[in-house]
Scaffold this motif. Structure first.
Motif, PDB file in Angstrom:
ATOM      1  N   ASP A  82      -5.040   0.170  11.433  1.00  0.00           N
ATOM      2  CA  ASP A  82      -4.612   1.468  11.960  1.00  0.00           C
ATOM      3  C   ASP A  82      -5.742   2.465  11.782  1.00  0.00           C
ATOM      4  O   ASP A  82      -6.798   2.145  11.210  1.00  0.00           O
ATOM      5  N   LYS A 129      11.792   2.478   6.961  1.00  0.00           N
ATOM      6  CA  LYS A 129      10.879   3.213   6.060  1.00  0.00           C
ATOM      7  C   LYS A 129      11.669   4.280   5.295  1.00  0.00           C
ATOM      8  O   LYS A 129      12.245   5.177   5.913  1.00  0.00           O
ATOM      9  N   LYS A 180      -4.697  -6.863  12.132  1.00  0.00           N
ATOM     10  CA  LYS A 180      -4.098  -5.590  12.536  1.00  0.00           C
ATOM     11  C   LYS A 180      -4.811  -4.472  11.769  1.00  0.00           C
ATOM     12  O   LYS A 180      -5.195  -4.667  10.610  1.00  0.00           O
ATOM     13  N   GLU A 192       2.637   8.080  11.553  1.00  0.00           N
ATOM     14  CA  GLU A 192       3.107   9.179  10.717  1.00  0.00           C
ATOM     15  C   GLU A 192       2.022  10.225  10.527  1.00  0.00           C
ATOM     16  O   GLU A 192       0.855  10.007  10.882  1.00  0.00           O
ATOM     17  N   ILE A 241       9.007  -0.235   2.294  1.00  0.00           N
ATOM     18  CA  ILE A 241       9.094  -0.555   3.725  1.00  0.00           C
ATOM     19  C   ILE A 241       9.412  -2.043   3.916  1.00  0.00           C
ATOM     20  O   ILE A 241       8.883  -2.888   3.192  1.00  0.00           O
ATOM     21  N   LYS A 269       9.317  11.595   6.895  1.00  0.00           N
ATOM     22  CA  LYS A 269       9.630  10.699   8.026  1.00  0.00           C
ATOM     23  C   LYS A 269      10.838  11.173   8.831  1.00  0.00           C
ATOM     24  O   LYS A 269      10.816  11.162  10.069  1.00  0.00           O
ATOM     25  N   GLN A 308      12.820   2.113  12.809  1.00  0.00           N
ATOM     26  CA  GLN A 308      11.973   2.379  13.975  1.00  0.00           C
ATOM     27  C   GLN A 308      11.661   1.066  14.689  1.00  0.00           C
ATOM     28  O   GLN A 308      11.565   0.013  14.043  1.00  0.00           O
ATOM     29  N   GLU A 309      11.501   1.142  15.991  1.00  0.00           N
ATOM     30  CA  GLU A 309      11.046  -0.042  16.725  1.00  0.00           C
ATOM     31  C   GLU A 309       9.679  -0.445  16.174  1.00  0.00           C
ATOM     32  O   GLU A 309       8.803   0.416  16.005  1.00  0.00           O
ATOM     33  N   TYR A 310       9.509  -1.723  15.916  1.00  0.00           N
ATOM     34  CA  TYR A 310       8.236  -2.206  15.391  1.00  0.00           C
ATOM     35  C   TYR A 310       7.322  -2.542  16.569  1.00  0.00           C
ATOM     36  O   TYR A 310       7.740  -3.203  17.526  1.00  0.00           O
ATOM     37  N   ILE A 311       6.071  -2.064  16.504  1.00  0.00           N
ATOM     38  CA  ILE A 311       5.125  -2.343  17.586  1.00  0.00           C
ATOM     39  C   ILE A 311       4.577  -3.752  17.350  1.00  0.00           C
ATOM     40  O   ILE A 311       3.789  -3.967  16.411  1.00  0.00           O
ATOM     41  N   LEU A 343       1.478  -4.601   7.286  1.00  0.00           N
ATOM     42  CA  LEU A 343       1.277  -3.212   6.836  1.00  0.00           C
ATOM     43  C   LEU A 343      -0.209  -2.969   6.565  1.00  0.00           C
ATOM     44  O   LEU A 343      -0.836  -3.739   5.837  1.00  0.00           O
ATOM     45  N   THR A 344      -0.728  -1.908   7.144  1.00  0.00           N
ATOM     46  CA  THR A 344      -2.171  -1.664   7.043  1.00  0.00           C
ATOM     47  C   THR A 344      -2.550  -0.795   5.846  1.00  0.00           C
ATOM     48  O   THR A 344      -3.734  -0.491   5.665  1.00  0.00           O
ATOM     49  N   ASN A 345      -1.552  -0.392   5.047  1.00  0.00           N
ATOM     50  CA  ASN A 345      -1.858   0.535   3.946  1.00  0.00           C
ATOM     51  C   ASN A 345      -2.973   0.001   3.042  1.00  0.00           C
ATOM     52  O   ASN A 345      -2.897  -1.137   2.555  1.00  0.00           O
ATOM     53  N   CYS A 363       5.861   6.557   0.503  1.00  0.00           N
ATOM     54  CA  CYS A 363       4.505   6.662   1.042  1.00  0.00           C
ATOM     55  C   CYS A 363       3.745   5.421   0.582  1.00  0.00           C
ATOM     56  O   CYS A 363       4.228   4.658  -0.275  1.00  0.00           O
ATOM     57  N   GLN A 364       2.600   5.201   1.164  1.00  0.00           N
ATOM     58  CA  GLN A 364       1.739   4.066   0.821  1.00  0.00           C
ATOM     59  C   GLN A 364       2.474   2.725   0.943  1.00  0.00           C
ATOM     60  O   GLN A 364       2.289   1.818   0.129  1.00  0.00           O
ATOM     61  N   GLY A 365       3.342   2.651   1.940  1.00  0.00           N
ATOM     62  CA  GLY A 365       4.041   1.392   2.205  1.00  0.00           C
ATOM     63  C   GLY A 365       5.209   1.117   1.278  1.00  0.00           C
ATOM     64  O   GLY A 365       5.895   0.099   1.414  1.00  0.00           O
TER      65      GLY A 365
HETATM   66  P1  ADP Z   1       3.810   5.009   4.575  1.00  0.00           P
HETATM   67  O1  ADP Z   1       3.903   6.479   4.495  1.00  0.00           O
HETATM   68  O2  ADP Z   1       4.636   4.359   3.519  1.00  0.00           O
HETATM   69  O3  ADP Z   1       2.410   4.510   4.618  1.00  0.00           O
HETATM   70  P2  ADP Z   1       3.928   4.375   7.407  1.00  0.00           P
HETATM   71  O4  ADP Z   1       4.842   4.953   8.395  1.00  0.00           O
HETATM   72  O5  ADP Z   1       2.503   4.806   7.487  1.00  0.00           O
HETATM   73  O6  ADP Z   1       4.525   4.602   5.961  1.00  0.00           O
HETATM   74  O7  ADP Z   1       3.968   2.808   7.543  1.00  0.00           O
HETATM   75  C1  ADP Z   1       3.212   1.951   6.730  1.00  0.00           C
HETATM   76  C2  ADP Z   1       2.509   0.913   7.587  1.00  0.00           C
HETATM   77  O8  ADP Z   1       3.460   0.156   8.313  1.00  0.00           O
HETATM   78  C3  ADP Z   1       1.618   1.529   8.643  1.00  0.00           C
HETATM   79  O9  ADP Z   1       0.354   1.797   8.117  1.00  0.00           O
HETATM   80  C4  ADP Z   1       1.589   0.446   9.687  1.00  0.00           C
HETATM   81  O10 ADP Z   1       0.652  -0.538   9.390  1.00  0.00           O
HETATM   82  C5  ADP Z   1       2.973  -0.153   9.597  1.00  0.00           C
HETATM   83  N1  ADP Z   1       3.898   0.442  10.566  1.00  0.00           N
HETATM   84  C6  ADP Z   1       4.623   1.569  10.401  1.00  0.00           C
HETATM   85  N2  ADP Z   1       5.388   1.820  11.465  1.00  0.00           N
HETATM   86  C7  ADP Z   1       5.140   0.837  12.351  1.00  0.00           C
HETATM   87  C8  ADP Z   1       5.622   0.548  13.659  1.00  0.00           C
HETATM   88  N3  ADP Z   1       6.555   1.302  14.231  1.00  0.00           N
HETATM   89  N4  ADP Z   1       5.136  -0.540  14.277  1.00  0.00           N
HETATM   90  C9  ADP Z   1       4.205  -1.326  13.695  1.00  0.00           C
HETATM   91  N5  ADP Z   1       3.713  -1.093  12.468  1.00  0.00           N
HETATM   92  C10 ADP Z   1       4.165  -0.034  11.784  1.00  0.00           C
END
Ligand code: ADP
Length: 697
Positions: free
Chosen positions: A286, A238, A284, A430, A248, A183, A271-274, A331-333, A243-245
């Motif tokens: 990804d 993060k 939600k 990522e 976070i 990251k 990071q700015e959250y979307i 988190l979409t993991n 990895c895998q959330g």
């Molecule tokens: P990891 O490697 O732990 O999976 P990620 O960067 O993929 O880390 O983040 C995990 C999850 O968090 C993403 O799958 C997404 O759902 C959510 N996420 C990460 N960054 C953002 C962001 N900037 N805005 C909104 N959701 C985010």
């Protein structure tokens, strides 16, 4: 595979052919060496650097057992005519200059060699093994599940380039990729590009690196809030190594980070959250897209036409203090959501918590959304991200596989995690160096009791990606194609008529791939190179950096290398003395070394060199925007280096055997006078000097 089944017989036949060919190859090589020693004839060079080395012939039976293939060790070799060995004709006799013995031709030899199956070492494939096995079977190639003493064509690693020691063939990992997509490293690489091209790189959320940029983060957020009191941002923290959330969490204010209190022990990216993602079924999701980096230099990128969409399992609401900790909402993991009671396993590609990306696009398309625009934005995001990653990857590459030493060529499948915003703009979350290639999922049979069951959605997407990556990397494809092209050509008058009699139609790649679907990987670079090449400034800086690294295997520039760079590119002047250059080097290098964890060797890393380069560019070309300043300085450097190379060519004809001459202490010696008539930077830009490019693969 059943004993006595056609597959098993086929496998046994291939193995026998390969083993016999290898024994014959080793014997013939030994015989040819003997002839060379005896006669002292110069002949052909024994081996080109980087080519396969001869192997000592081992008894076929014992080697076969050692390789651990599932077969009867008492089995006799079938009485097949062995495939011709390297350097031998089809009759097992050594040939010279591409000619065979009287009865046949070099072409026939090539043909037989091209017909053998491609060999794949899958012993380190780990979790991608199942998908890899299916792919190899579909391609009718030969798998070595326990490794092989002899070299394979392709090595499939589950984790890293370094899983195995390899000196030839191809391996599915680049050295340094895992480090590059962490990251923090990814954020740094994208930040450099955002500094140069802010508009082009606005697909990556604004990020700060912790702990070193904590104060900057606090200050910038306060500044924006002061300017716009209605701004109520959310940030996502993060951990760098997570990895895998894992680890976070979301925050509403920079001060919340302090509460976590683990910064020093765990560097992270904030990071700015979307806040406004596109929702489907109120959830939600990804996108995981698979990208093949086929080659670093020249850059070749492919994107898989289908990917996966991973869904949250709790209806989405914009972040509020009440729901910030709802991981199933934000988190979409897959690895997290699988533990939610709402997770839906489905064998259909367009329902459930994991679907194909194409099914999402189909759904959007039916609502009138412009799918082509989404795809072209995604392609652009992928190319720009790879352009941000490749400069440092080249530094890793030359360090692990220095030019001129034997080593494998590399390719890699990357997993891009992308979020679609409500307005359909793709955002990069990522990049994964080792995207999961598992084709099964866990199912809870009874509380706490899990079983792995096949996942059709994963299988559909992942097997196609692996199989088609192999098809693109097929080392024998060219040989087979050449062969079929030659056979199509009308025979030239001089050709030996016997050759034409024995020329059999090859079972070429076309016919062996006839049963396969069309390739799922689409080339995007160099296809769209013209649109993106102007972004590759850091790549050109990395070429300069590598040129002055000096000692093979290093990744950091020493003070002498930096001085030599300044001298050879004629960057010192009355306003930049060599003493000032030394101070610049010490200042920047010290700061970067205190920030980065990598203390392997001392010196200036690429990122520090880039910072120094920006400083020099700003000093020299004050009035231009940053990217033009940098481009002008690169042009100037490349111009002076090309003059230097020409000068070297003229005096002494050194370094004519391809590529630049290696760095020598002489590089440090300043050439007497600056060449006359050096064009001004803008003129240089226009005339596009041909700068040195180091071949990497
Ligand atoms: P990891 O490697 O732990 O999976 P990620 O960067 O993929 O880390 O983040 C995990 C999850 O968090 C993403 O799958 C997404 O759902 C959510 N996420 C990460 N960054 C953002 C962001 N900037 N805005 C909104 N959701 C985010």
């Amino acid at each position: 595979m059943q004993p006595g089944s056609p597959e098993r017989q086929q496998a046994a036949q291939w193995e026998a052919e390969a083993a016999a060919a290898e024994v014959a190859a080793a014997e013939a090589e030994a015989a040819m060496k003997q002839v060379r020693v005896d006669t002292g004839a110069a002949g052909e060079p024994e081996h080109k650097i980087g080519e396969e080395q001869p192997k000592v012939a081992a008894p076929v039976q014992s080697r076969a057992a050692e390789e651990g293939d599932a077969r009867d060790s008492t089995r006799q070799l079938p009485t097949l005519k062995p495939a011709p060995a390297r350097g031998n004709c089809a009759h097992g006799k050594p040939r010279s200059k591409g000619r065979c013995c009287k009865r046949t031709s070099g072409r026939r030899c090539e043909e037989l060699r091209a017909r053998r199956p491609v060999t794949v070492d899958s012993s380190k494939a780990r979790t991608s093994l199942d998908a890899l096995k299916i792919s190899i079977r579909q391609l009718k190639w030969k798998e070595f599940p326990f490794g092989r003493r002899l070299p394979c064509d392709i090595y499939w690693h589950g984790v890293s380039f370094h899983d195995n020691d390899i000196f030839s063939g191809q391996v599915n990992k680049f050295p340094g990729m895992t480090e590059m997509v962490r990251k923090i490293t990814l954020s740094r690489a994208v930040r450099v590009m955002q500094d140069l091209f802010p508009e082009e790189y606005n697909f990556y959320p604004r990020s700060w690196i912790l702990p070193e940029e904590f104060q900057l983060f606090v200050a910038q957020v306060r500044m924006v809030k002061d300017g716009d009191p209605t701004w109520k941002p959310t940030f996502i923290v993060k951990p760098d190594s997570g990895c895998q959330g894992d680890g976070i969490y979301l925050i509403k204010d920079p001060s919340d980070i302090r509460l976590a209190g683990t910064l020093q022990s765990r560097p992270a990216v904030v990071q700015e959250y979307i806040c406004k993602p596109l929702l489907i079924d109120k959830l939600k999701f990804d996108i995981r897209l698979y990208v093949l980096l086929k080659s670093l230099d020249p850059l070749e990128i492919y994107i898989a036409k289908d990917g996966l969409s991973r869904f949250c399992t709790e209806p989405y609401q914009e972040p509020s203090p009440k729901n910030l900790h709802h991981i199933f909402m934000h988190l979409t993991n897959y690895s997290l959501n699988i533990h939610s009671g709402n997770f839906i396993h489905s064998d259909s590609v367009n329902t459930g918590s994991k679907r194909t990306f194409s099914s999402i696009l189909g759904r959007l398309s039916s609502k009138g959304v412009d799918i082509k625009k989404i795809w072209s934005d995604i392609i652009s995001l992928v190319i720009k991200t790879v352009i941000a990653l490749t400069p440092e990857l080249k530094v890793f590459y030359q360090s692990d596989i220095p030019a001129g030493r034997p080593g494998p060529t590399c390719f890699q499948i990357l997993g891009f995690d992308i979020l679609l915003m409500k307005n359909l703009k793709p955002i990069l979350l990522e990049v994964n160096a080792n995207p999961s290639m598992r084709i099964e999922h866990e199912q809870e049979l009874s509380p706490g009791v899990f079983e792995n069951v096949p996942s059709l959605v994963d299988e559909e997407v992942k097997v196609a990606v692996i199989r088609d990556t192999l098809r693109l990397m097929d080392p024998l494809k060219k040989k087979r194609e050449n062969q079929s092209r030659q056979l199509e050509k009308p025979l030239a008058g001089k050709e030996d008529p016997v050759e034409s009699e024995i020329a059999v139609p090859p079972d070429s790649s076309t016919s062996s791939e006839a049963h396969l679907p069309s390739i799922c990987l689409k080339q995007v670079f160099p296809k769209y190179a013209k649109q993106f090449n102007y972004l590759r400034l850091v790549d050109r800086m990395a070429n300069l950096f590598i040129r002055f690294l000096g000692i093979k295997g290093t990744m950091k520039l020493g003070p002498t290398g930096f001085r030599t760079f300044i001298r050879n590119c004629r960057l010192s002047s009355s306003s930049l003395s060599m003493a000032a250059v030394d101070i610049l080097y010490i200042d920047i290098t010290r700061r970067w070394n205190s920030m980065t964890l990598d203390q392997r060797d001392s010196g200036m890393c690429l990122q520090a060199f880039i910072e120094a380069f920006f400083y020099l560019a700003q000093k020299k070309f004050k009035m231009l925007p940053l990217h033009e300043q940098v481009a002008s300085l690169i042009d100037l450097c490349e111009y002076h280096l090309s003059l230097l190379d020409e000068k070297r060519l003229v005096c002494g004809r050194r370094g004519t055997s391809g590529g630049r001459p290696p760095y020598t202490p002489q590089d440090a010696a300043p050439f007497a006078q600056p060449a006359e008539g050096i064009p001004q930077p803008h003129a240089i830009s226009a005339s596009k000097p041909s700068y040195y490019r180091r071949p990497l693969s």
